[in-house]
Design a protein around this motif. Structure first.
Motif, PDB file in Angstrom:
ATOM      1  N   ASP A  27      15.873  12.437  71.774  1.00 19.58           N
ATOM      2  CA  ASP A  27      16.299  12.742  73.150  1.00 19.58           C
ATOM      3  C   ASP A  27      15.539  13.935  73.716  1.00 19.58           C
ATOM      4  OD1 ASP A  27      18.335  10.714  72.978  1.00 19.58           O
ATOM      5  OD2 ASP A  27      19.465  12.123  71.735  1.00 19.58           O
ATOM      6  N   ARG A  28      14.285  14.119  73.243  1.00 17.04           N
ATOM      7  CA  ARG A  28      13.398  15.190  73.720  1.00 17.04           C
ATOM      8  C   ARG A  28      13.986  16.583  73.473  1.00 17.04           C
ATOM      9  NH1 ARG A  28       9.831  12.425  77.271  1.00 17.04           N
ATOM     10  NH2 ARG A  28       9.833  10.273  76.512  1.00 17.04           N
ATOM     11  N   CYS A  29      14.805  16.724  72.411  1.00 21.27           N
ATOM     12  CA  CYS A  29      15.406  18.017  72.060  1.00 21.27           C
ATOM     13  C   CYS A  29      15.082  18.354  70.614  1.00 21.27           C
ATOM     14  CB  CYS A  29      16.935  17.972  72.215  1.00 21.27           C
ATOM     15  SG  CYS A  29      17.499  17.756  73.897  1.00 21.27           S
ATOM     16  N   ARG A  37      26.534  14.824  77.065  1.00 24.78           N
ATOM     17  CA  ARG A  37      27.257  13.713  76.434  1.00 24.78           C
ATOM     18  C   ARG A  37      26.305  12.851  75.609  1.00 24.78           C
ATOM     19  NH1 ARG A  37      28.593  11.210  80.654  1.00 24.78           N
ATOM     20  NH2 ARG A  37      30.666  12.114  80.995  1.00 24.78           N
ATOM     21  N   LEU A  38      25.152  12.530  76.168  1.00 20.74           N
ATOM     22  CA  LEU A  38      24.185  11.680  75.482  1.00 20.74           C
ATOM     23  C   LEU A  38      23.716  12.318  74.182  1.00 20.74           C
ATOM     24  CD1 LEU A  38      22.371   9.097  75.676  1.00 20.74           C
ATOM     25  CD2 LEU A  38      20.645  10.576  76.716  1.00 20.74           C
ATOM     26  N   ILE A  39      23.364  13.618  74.246  1.00 22.41           N
ATOM     27  CA  ILE A  39      22.889  14.323  73.047  1.00 22.41           C
ATOM     28  C   ILE A  39      23.974  14.371  71.986  1.00 22.41           C
ATOM     29  CG2 ILE A  39      22.124  16.554  72.157  1.00 22.41           C
ATOM     30  CD1 ILE A  39      20.779  17.025  74.881  1.00 22.41           C
ATOM     31  N   GLU A  98      23.349  22.546  68.430  1.00 20.99           N
ATOM     32  CA  GLU A  98      24.180  23.463  69.208  1.00 20.99           C
ATOM     33  C   GLU A  98      24.934  22.735  70.312  1.00 20.99           C
ATOM     34  OE1 GLU A  98      23.858  27.728  71.577  1.00 20.99           O
ATOM     35  OE2 GLU A  98      22.039  26.627  71.078  1.00 20.99           O
ATOM     36  N   VAL A  99      24.275  21.831  71.000  1.00 23.10           N
ATOM     37  CA  VAL A  99      24.926  21.067  72.060  1.00 23.10           C
ATOM     38  C   VAL A  99      26.088  20.258  71.482  1.00 23.10           C
ATOM     39  CG1 VAL A  99      24.635  19.168  73.693  1.00 23.10           C
ATOM     40  CG2 VAL A  99      22.896  20.953  73.545  1.00 23.10           C
ATOM     41  N   SER A 100      25.869  19.606  70.346  1.00 27.35           N
ATOM     42  CA  SER A 100      26.906  18.789  69.720  1.00 27.35           C
ATOM     43  C   SER A 100      28.071  19.654  69.245  1.00 27.35           C
ATOM     44  CB  SER A 100      26.318  18.007  68.546  1.00 27.35           C
ATOM     45  OG  SER A 100      25.242  17.196  68.975  1.00 27.35           O
ATOM     46  N   LEU A 101      27.760  20.828  68.693  1.00 29.49           N
ATOM     47  CA  LEU A 101      28.818  21.723  68.223  1.00 29.49           C
ATOM     48  C   LEU A 101      29.706  22.177  69.378  1.00 29.49           C
ATOM     49  CD1 LEU A 101      30.076  23.412  65.935  1.00 29.49           C
ATOM     50  CD2 LEU A 101      28.421  25.207  66.473  1.00 29.49           C
ATOM     51  N   LEU A 102      29.100  22.580  70.479  1.00 27.76           N
ATOM     52  CA  LEU A 102      29.877  23.029  71.637  1.00 27.76           C
ATOM     53  C   LEU A 102      30.680  21.878  72.240  1.00 27.76           C
ATOM     54  CD1 LEU A 102      27.288  25.391  73.366  1.00 27.76           C
ATOM     55  CD2 LEU A 102      29.369  26.060  72.164  1.00 27.76           C
ATOM     56  N   ALA A 103      30.090  20.687  72.279  1.00 30.61           N
ATOM     57  CA  ALA A 103      30.801  19.532  72.823  1.00 30.61           C
ATOM     58  C   ALA A 103      32.032  19.195  71.989  1.00 30.61           C
ATOM     59  CB  ALA A 103      29.872  18.322  72.894  1.00 30.61           C
ATOM     60  N   ALA A 104      31.933  19.434  70.664  1.00 34.37           N
ATOM     61  CA  ALA A 104      33.068  19.152  69.782  1.00 34.37           C
ATOM     62  C   ALA A 104      34.112  20.258  69.820  1.00 34.37           C
ATOM     63  CB  ALA A 104      32.567  18.955  68.351  1.00 34.37           C
ATOM     64  N   MET A 105      33.678  21.514  69.945  1.00 34.06           N
ATOM     65  CA  MET A 105      34.583  22.657  69.869  1.00 34.06           C
ATOM     66  C   MET A 105      35.368  22.878  71.155  1.00 34.06           C
ATOM     67  SD  MET A 105      32.292  25.490  67.871  1.00 34.06           S
ATOM     68  CE  MET A 105      33.402  26.794  68.407  1.00 34.06           C
ATOM     69  N   LEU A 106      34.721  22.719  72.285  1.00 37.30           N
ATOM     70  CA  LEU A 106      35.337  23.075  73.556  1.00 37.30           C
ATOM     71  C   LEU A 106      36.190  21.925  74.104  1.00 37.30           C
ATOM     72  CD1 LEU A 106      32.340  24.992  75.151  1.00 37.30           C
ATOM     73  CD2 LEU A 106      34.301  25.921  73.920  1.00 37.30           C
ATOM     74  N   GLY A 107      36.958  22.244  75.140  1.00 35.99           N
ATOM     75  CA  GLY A 107      37.924  21.289  75.657  1.00 35.99           C
ATOM     76  C   GLY A 107      37.328  20.127  76.410  1.00 35.99           C
ATOM     77  N   SER A 108      36.145  20.271  76.940  1.00 37.29           N
ATOM     78  CA  SER A 108      35.522  19.198  77.713  1.00 37.29           C
ATOM     79  C   SER A 108      34.015  19.367  77.711  1.00 37.29           C
ATOM     80  CB  SER A 108      36.044  19.205  79.153  1.00 37.29           C
ATOM     81  OG  SER A 108      35.589  20.364  79.837  1.00 37.29           O
ATOM     82  N   LEU A 109      33.329  18.323  78.143  1.00 35.33           N
ATOM     83  CA  LEU A 109      31.871  18.388  78.255  1.00 35.33           C
ATOM     84  C   LEU A 109      31.460  19.342  79.365  1.00 35.33           C
ATOM     85  CD1 LEU A 109      30.999  14.604  77.836  1.00 35.33           C
ATOM     86  CD2 LEU A 109      30.709  16.410  76.142  1.00 35.33           C
ATOM     87  N   ASP A 110      32.291  19.457  80.391  1.00 33.63           N
ATOM     88  CA  ASP A 110      31.993  20.405  81.469  1.00 33.63           C
ATOM     89  C   ASP A 110      31.986  21.837  80.947  1.00 33.63           C
ATOM     90  OD1 ASP A 110      31.691  18.467  83.385  1.00 33.63           O
ATOM     91  OD2 ASP A 110      33.808  18.469  83.956  1.00 33.63           O
TER      92      ASP A 110
END
Length: 400
Positions: free
Chosen positions: A139-141, A179-181, A148-160
């Motif tokens: 995904d060009r990352c 979301r995609l990453i 890091e993106v996946s960790l934050l998406a899992a830890m926090l309350g929402s993708l926003d």
């Protein structure tokens, strides 16, 4: 086209750009700025971070390009392409923008391999950047950014929320990209776990292993049938679900977790059988039969304890290796419920009784605790108290 790092899409002269970034930092060092307020200090910190992030991204791009151009990597790419299911051919090198952990995009030249066959006008046939795959870039990352993106998406309350935290540290991604990453990163992680030959670097041979499972609570966004909203959005419900969670770790002779062993943590929404299937897979790969002692810790949930003997049998563990322990804090919770059922007690009496029973429980004096609960089985709430006592008796053998 210009990326956030200041490099144009056609420009991969990293040496020049790195020197420019170093010169800018040197200028900041040579001319100290007098800050006299919190706002000025914050602005200075942000400016310095922008320069250091740019330098970091340029260095990553430089090393990435060197790796892709190396003879060893070229040979690895050719080897990977030969094993790719559809037949692929070398379509030449193209420039691709890669986003780094600093949030800035840098260009690299990488070979593109496409499917064989006639090329349609204006369109490139589906293929793969083999060099990026070998380096774990999807995904060009870079892997660090995707993690890091996946960790934050899992830890926090929402993708926003995840997107806002990333933006605050300079990583500007829209919610759809986050979301995609995160989803693709999770899919790759799950696929890696399902590979049978995956082995753990550390060993549990001769060590004390603790295994625990529990139910959690998570709210899922599920599509709701029916017409869309006036803005054309799909309606949804926020249904509560219970994920089944597992953890495996190693402790020393004093019962403290050994930091040298990375704990295994996983979860599933597919129910008790699925989480115990995961446990079995992990424990088999860890060669759990070589462990000195194996301790199962859980609350009083029947779905856990009725499956533990089946798991022990399937793994081939000896009876002398296995121990069962009721989670201390769940046991204390039962004592709190007993105290709350005594309507004739004052708040002071409850505060006095519960800590005393807690100390007895901590010392392993379960019989005294059960006797104390039995003595309270009278009055209007006696049946509810008997239920709590029955739970204590049921798990009496599961103690340290």
């Amino acid at each position: 086209m210009t990326s956030e790092s200041g490099l144009t899409y056609e420009d991969t002269d990293y040496t020049r750009h790195i020197q420019e970034a170093l010169h800018e930092l040197h200028q900041l060092q040579q001319t100290p700025r007098l800050v006299t307020s919190p706002d000025e200090l914050e602005a200075l910190e942000r400016e310095i971070r922008q320069h250091t992030d740019r330098l970091g991204s340029l260095l990553v791009g430089h090393h990435l390009q060197q790796a892709l151009d190396s003879a060893a990597m070229q040979a690895e790419q050719e080897h990977l392409v030969r094993q790719w299911p559809p037949s692929l051919k070398n379509d030449g090198k193209v420039r691709v923008m890669i986003r780094t952990a600093q949030g800035l995009a840098v260009p690299v030249r990488v070979t593109y391999y496409r499917r064989k066959g006639q090329r349609r006008a204006g369109k490139r046939a589906a293929g793969v950047y083999a060099g990026l795959v070998l380096l774990g870039i999807y995904d060009r990352c870079t892997p660090a950014l995707a993690s890091e993106v996946s960790l934050l998406a899992a830890m926090l309350g929402s993708l926003d929320e995840a997107q806002a935290v990333l933006a605050d540290r300079g990583v500007v991604l829209d919610t759809k990209t986050v979301r995609l990453i995160a989803y693709r990163y999770a899919a790759r992680a799950r696929l890696e776990q399902q590979i049978e030959h995956t082995a753990f670097e550390d060993s549990v041979a001769g060590r004390r292993v603790v295994i625990s499972s529990d139910g959690g609570r998570i709210r899922l966004r599920e599509t709701k049938r029916g017409p869309k909203t006036k803005k054309g959005r799909q309606r949804y419900t926020g249904a509560w679900r219970e994920p089944k969670v597992l953890i495996i770790y190693v402790v020393d002779a004093e019962g403290k977790r050994e930091a040298s062993f990375a704990p295994v943590i996983d979860a599933t929404l597919k129910g008790p059988d699925a989480v115990f299937a995961l446990l079995r897979t992990y424990l088999q790969r860890l060669s759990i039969t070589q462990a000195d002692q194996v301790l199962f810790v859980a609350d009083g949930a029947p779905w856990i304890w009725k499956r533990v003997p089946l798991l022990v049998q399937a793994l081939g563990l000896a009876a002398k290796q296995v121990h069962e322990l009721l989670d201390f804090y769940h046991a204390v919770q039962h004592l709190a419920q007993v105290a709350a059922l005594r309507n004739d007690w004052s708040a002071q009496a409850r505060r006095r009784w519960r800590p005393h029973q807690r100390r007895l429980l901590l010392r392993g004096q379960v019989e005294q605790v059960i006797a104390a609960v039995r003595a309270l089985c009278r009055g209007r709430n006696r049946q509810a108290i008997r239920t709590q006592r029955a739970s204590c008796i049921k798990h009496q053998s599961r103690r340290a």
